[in-house]
Write an enzyme that holds these catalytic residues in place. Structure first.
Site, PDB file in Angstrom:
ATOM      1  N   HIS A   1      -0.184  13.846 -28.791  1.00 46.93           N
ATOM      2  CA  HIS A   1      -0.554  12.469 -28.436  1.00 46.93           C
ATOM      3  C   HIS A   1      -1.212  11.756 -29.624  1.00 46.93           C
ATOM      4  O   HIS A   1      -0.988  10.566 -29.852  1.00 46.93           O
ATOM      5  CB  HIS A   1      -1.516  12.459 -27.244  1.00 46.93           C
ATOM      6  CG  HIS A   1      -0.826  12.634 -25.921  1.00 46.93           C
ATOM      7  ND1 HIS A   1      -1.434  13.258 -24.842  1.00 46.93           N
ATOM      8  CD2 HIS A   1       0.398  12.248 -25.494  1.00 46.93           C
ATOM      9  CE1 HIS A   1      -0.586  13.257 -23.818  1.00 46.93           C
ATOM     10  NE2 HIS A   1       0.533  12.661 -24.182  1.00 46.93           N
TER      11      HIS A   1
ATOM     12  N   ASN B   1      -0.542  20.437 -20.694  1.00 49.98           N
ATOM     13  CA  ASN B   1      -0.922  19.689 -21.899  1.00 49.98           C
ATOM     14  C   ASN B   1      -0.755  20.492 -23.180  1.00 49.98           C
ATOM     15  O   ASN B   1      -1.164  20.040 -24.255  1.00 49.98           O
ATOM     16  CB  ASN B   1      -2.387  19.233 -21.788  1.00 49.98           C
ATOM     17  CG  ASN B   1      -2.548  18.166 -20.733  1.00 49.98           C
ATOM     18  OD1 ASN B   1      -1.857  17.164 -20.742  1.00 49.98           O
ATOM     19  ND2 ASN B   1      -3.441  18.410 -19.779  1.00 49.98           N
TER      20      ASN B   1
ATOM     21  N   GLU C   1       9.815  19.796 -24.317  1.00 53.01           N
ATOM     22  CA  GLU C   1       9.085  20.108 -23.071  1.00 53.01           C
ATOM     23  C   GLU C   1       9.645  21.384 -22.427  1.00 53.01           C
ATOM     24  O   GLU C   1       8.920  22.128 -21.782  1.00 53.01           O
ATOM     25  CB  GLU C   1       9.148  18.945 -22.079  1.00 53.01           C
ATOM     26  CG  GLU C   1       8.481  17.651 -22.561  1.00 53.01           C
ATOM     27  CD  GLU C   1       6.956  17.624 -22.437  1.00 53.01           C
ATOM     28  OE1 GLU C   1       6.357  18.584 -21.909  1.00 53.01           O
ATOM     29  OE2 GLU C   1       6.361  16.622 -22.886  1.00 53.01           O
TER      30      GLU C   1
ATOM     31  N   HIS D   1       8.292  11.467 -28.102  1.00 51.91           N
ATOM     32  CA  HIS D   1       7.212  12.231 -27.490  1.00 51.91           C
ATOM     33  C   HIS D   1       7.401  13.723 -27.762  1.00 51.91           C
ATOM     34  O   HIS D   1       6.481  14.418 -28.187  1.00 51.91           O
ATOM     35  CB  HIS D   1       7.193  11.949 -25.988  1.00 51.91           C
ATOM     36  CG  HIS D   1       6.198  12.756 -25.233  1.00 51.91           C
ATOM     37  ND1 HIS D   1       4.841  12.622 -25.418  1.00 51.91           N
ATOM     38  CD2 HIS D   1       6.355  13.746 -24.309  1.00 51.91           C
ATOM     39  CE1 HIS D   1       4.202  13.482 -24.620  1.00 51.91           C
ATOM     40  NE2 HIS D   1       5.101  14.178 -23.947  1.00 51.91           N
TER      41      HIS D   1
ATOM     42  N   ARG E   1      -3.174  22.973 -13.739  1.00 53.76           N
ATOM     43  CA  ARG E   1      -2.278  21.933 -14.238  1.00 53.76           C
ATOM     44  C   ARG E   1      -2.537  21.585 -15.704  1.00 53.76           C
ATOM     45  O   ARG E   1      -1.677  21.032 -16.380  1.00 53.76           O
ATOM     46  CB  ARG E   1      -2.417  20.691 -13.338  1.00 53.76           C
ATOM     47  CG  ARG E   1      -1.296  19.699 -13.525  1.00 53.76           C
ATOM     48  CD  ARG E   1      -1.286  18.642 -12.426  1.00 53.76           C
ATOM     49  NE  ARG E   1      -0.284  17.641 -12.735  1.00 53.76           N
ATOM     50  CZ  ARG E   1       0.271  16.824 -11.854  1.00 53.76           C
ATOM     51  NH1 ARG E   1      -0.083  16.882 -10.597  1.00 53.76           N
ATOM     52  NH2 ARG E   1       1.165  15.947 -12.218  1.00 53.76           N
TER      53      ARG E   1
ATOM     54  N   HIS F   1       0.000  18.863 -26.507  1.00 61.47           N
ATOM     55  CA  HIS F   1      -0.178  17.424 -26.330  1.00 61.47           C
ATOM     56  C   HIS F   1      -1.439  16.862 -26.981  1.00 61.47           C
ATOM     57  O   HIS F   1      -1.556  15.648 -27.121  1.00 61.47           O
ATOM     58  CB  HIS F   1      -0.155  17.061 -24.847  1.00 61.47           C
ATOM     59  CG  HIS F   1       1.232  17.066 -24.247  1.00 61.47           C
ATOM     60  ND1 HIS F   1       2.023  18.191 -24.249  1.00 61.47           N
ATOM     61  CD2 HIS F   1       1.970  16.096 -23.659  1.00 61.47           C
ATOM     62  CE1 HIS F   1       3.186  17.908 -23.665  1.00 61.47           C
ATOM     63  NE2 HIS F   1       3.181  16.641 -23.305  1.00 61.47           N
TER      64      HIS F   1
ATOM     65  N   LYS G   1       2.802  11.858 -10.843  1.00 67.33           N
ATOM     66  CA  LYS G   1       1.978  10.942 -11.654  1.00 67.33           C
ATOM     67  C   LYS G   1       2.790   9.709 -12.014  1.00 67.33           C
ATOM     68  O   LYS G   1       3.923   9.809 -12.472  1.00 67.33           O
ATOM     69  CB  LYS G   1       1.580  11.635 -12.954  1.00 67.33           C
ATOM     70  CG  LYS G   1       0.408  12.549 -12.799  1.00 67.33           C
ATOM     71  CD  LYS G   1      -0.082  12.868 -14.193  1.00 67.33           C
ATOM     72  CE  LYS G   1      -1.136  13.931 -14.156  1.00 67.33           C
ATOM     73  NZ  LYS G   1      -1.526  14.289 -15.515  1.00 67.33           N
TER      74      LYS G   1
ATOM     75  N   LYS H   1       7.045  23.858 -12.999  1.00 71.80           N
ATOM     76  CA  LYS H   1       6.113  22.751 -12.782  1.00 71.80           C
ATOM     77  C   LYS H   1       5.756  22.633 -11.306  1.00 71.80           C
ATOM     78  O   LYS H   1       4.611  22.326 -10.960  1.00 71.80           O
ATOM     79  CB  LYS H   1       6.696  21.431 -13.320  1.00 71.80           C
ATOM     80  CG  LYS H   1       5.637  20.336 -13.303  1.00 71.80           C
ATOM     81  CD  LYS H   1       5.902  19.175 -14.214  1.00 71.80           C
ATOM     82  CE  LYS H   1       4.744  18.170 -14.076  1.00 71.80           C
ATOM     83  NZ  LYS H   1       4.966  16.914 -14.758  1.00 71.80           N
TER      84      LYS H   1
ATOM     85  N   ARG I   1       0.812  -1.234   0.000  1.00 72.28           N
ATOM     86  CA  ARG I   1       0.000   0.000   0.000  1.00 72.28           C
ATOM     87  C   ARG I   1       0.838   1.273   0.000  1.00 72.28           C
ATOM     88  O   ARG I   1       0.387   2.344   0.410  1.00 72.28           O
ATOM     89  CB  ARG I   1      -0.962   0.045   1.191  1.00 72.28           C
ATOM     90  CG  ARG I   1      -1.987  -1.044   1.159  1.00 72.28           C
ATOM     91  CD  ARG I   1      -3.171  -0.734   2.056  1.00 72.28           C
ATOM     92  NE  ARG I   1      -4.004  -1.907   2.174  1.00 72.28           N
ATOM     93  CZ  ARG I   1      -3.760  -2.892   3.028  1.00 72.28           C
ATOM     94  NH1 ARG I   1      -2.745  -2.817   3.865  1.00 72.28           N
ATOM     95  NH2 ARG I   1      -4.540  -3.937   3.052  1.00 72.28           N
TER      96      ARG I   1
ATOM     97  N   GLU J   1      -4.815  17.909 -11.029  1.00 72.89           N
ATOM     98  CA  GLU J   1      -5.161  18.253 -12.408  1.00 72.89           C
ATOM     99  C   GLU J   1      -6.640  18.458 -12.660  1.00 72.89           C
ATOM    100  O   GLU J   1      -7.422  17.539 -12.742  1.00 72.89           O
ATOM    101  CB  GLU J   1      -4.678  17.175 -13.385  1.00 72.89           C
ATOM    102  CG  GLU J   1      -4.995  17.504 -14.829  1.00 72.89           C
ATOM    103  CD  GLU J   1      -4.090  16.753 -15.779  1.00 72.89           C
ATOM    104  OE1 GLU J   1      -3.761  17.301 -16.814  1.00 72.89           O
ATOM    105  OE2 GLU J   1      -3.704  15.618 -15.457  1.00 72.89           O
TER     106      GLU J   1
HETATM  107 ZN    ZN Z   1       4.782  15.566 -22.450  1.00 70.85          ZN
END
Ligand code: ZN
Ligand code: ADP
Length: 370
Positions: free
Chosen positions: A254, A247, A187, A267, A243, A250, A145, A229, A123, A239
């Site tokens: 993506h 993106n 980025e 990426h 936040r 993205h 994340k 960040k 846990r 988010e």
């Molecule tokens: Zn990214």
């Protein structure tokens, strides 16, 4: 050698991100400063392990940790659910207890996988991140994340897991393949656009040094991105509001990764293309000036992130954009930057997306059934 320290303050916890040169040999004392653990599991991928694991292992051992070194294969396939299971079994086999610690040494893939495993083993067991790619230093090691992939899609399973400490040794970046380097720079450029005029001008003035991996410029870039960040994550740990800005680039980025097939472009290369696209939409919907679009294009060019030569079917891209996690009720939502440091998350009508995708596809060479 000076070490930069950025504090990440969250409602329930806080931790330091340390950025500097030669830090791999200091990991032991640094980790000792945040835990009384007896055992440390050091997890990295094979590429990183052969270059750097020994130094971290020795440093941890000198600080009194009983170290278990574990490696996973390099690449996104290591984020498979089954590999998370194997890693969990390995931690159990090594007898790691609740009071022990896991150290993730590697890029974003290792950080995501090991972060997830540390979030669920018993846990939750303490975690220290030692990122070794630019992308991981400026992006994935801050914010907590973690994720693994399912056959149904990337990053479908995950947990929030804040580390006790992040140690970014910029010396490790010297061995990063060029493509991975430029991927991380995308980025950094994203952060510059979101952060504002000061960082954007700094980046424009230092693009060449960044491309050449000048150590001082690199440290400064990582520090600026981490600080930015950290501020965003502090305001919005999970988010929904601020936040969302992360993106930027993205939504199409993506979609390109997915439609072109993961691994065809890095990426960052896909995100840079997404930023180019978003800036053009921002002229129409957010009052951005055309000169701002050109300015971003020039910066990306200077960072070795030229427009992608790729012809992809626009209808399939549009579908992929609509399945983005920001989309609501089938409507594409995009982060639009109108001027340096000013952004909004905007629902964009189908027709507008179609029009811009057509214009975008028109700039690409023929072929691949676009
Ligand atoms: Zn990214
Ligand atoms: P990212 O950080 O870009 O999300 P990965 O974790 O997949 O991605 O790392 C990208 C690739 O670079 C992997 O093949 C990994 O083994 C390799 N790698 C990571 N760090 C280094 C480094 N410092 N030097 C050389 N190769 C590295």
């Amino acid at each position: 050698m000076s070490v930069r320290r950025v504090r990440v303050e969250l409602p329930d916890t806080a931790y330091d991100v340390l950025i500097g040169s030669g830090l791999l040999d200091e990991v032991g004392p640094l980790v000792r400063g945040v835990t009384r653990a007896r055992c440390a599991a050091l997890v990295s991928d094979e590429n990183v392990a052969e270059r750097y694991a020994i130094r971290v292992d020795v440093s941890l051992a000198r600080s009194g940790f009983r170290v278990s070194s574990l490696t996973v294969p390099p690449g996104e396939s290591s984020k498979e659910w089954s590999l998370a299971g194997e890693l969990l079994e390995a931690l159990a086999a090594k007898g790691l207890s609740r009071d022990d610690i896991v150290v993730a040494l590697g890029g974003g893939v290792t950080g995501d996988l090991v972060g997830f495993v540390s979030a669920v083993y018993l846990r939750g067991i303490d975690l220290v991140q030692v990122p070794t790619t630019l992308l991981a230093m400026v992006d994935s090691s801050v914010g907590g994340k973690t994720a693994v992939d399912l056959p149904a899609g990337k990053n479908l399973v995950g947990a929030f897991k804040q580390p006790l400490l992040v140690v970014a040794d910029v010396d490790t970046l010297k061995t990063l393949p060029d493509e991975e380097w430029r991927s991380g720079l995308a980025e950094v450029a994203k952060t510059a656009m979101l952060s504002g005029e000061e960082m954007l001008s700094w980046m424009e003035g230092n693009a060449r040094r960044l491309l050449d991996r000048d150590p001082d410029a690199v440290i400064e870039a990582v520090e600026r991105c981490v600080a930015f960040k950290a501020g965003v994550v502090a305001a919005d740990e999970r988010e929904s509001g601020p936040r969302e800005c992360l993106n930027y680039g993205h939504t199409l980025g993506h979609a390109i990764e997915k439609v072109a097939g993961y691994g065809r472009f890095t990426h960052g290369a896909a995100v840079a293309e997404g930023m180019r696209f978003a800036s053009r939409v921002a002229v129409q919907l957010a009052g951005a000036d055309v000169s701002f679009v050109r300015r971003q294009d020039r910066l990306l060019d200077a960072l070795g992130l030229g427009a992608l030569e790729v012809a992809l079917p626009t209808a399939v891209l549009h579908d992929a954009m609509r399945s983005d996690k920001k989309a609501r009720g089938g409507e594409v939502r995009m982060v639009l930057v109108s001027e340096p440091g000013t952004w909004s998350c905007v629902a964009v009508e189908r027709a507008v997306i179609d029009e811009h995708l057509e214009a975008w596809a028109g700039t690409k060479s023929e072929g691949e059934g676009a």
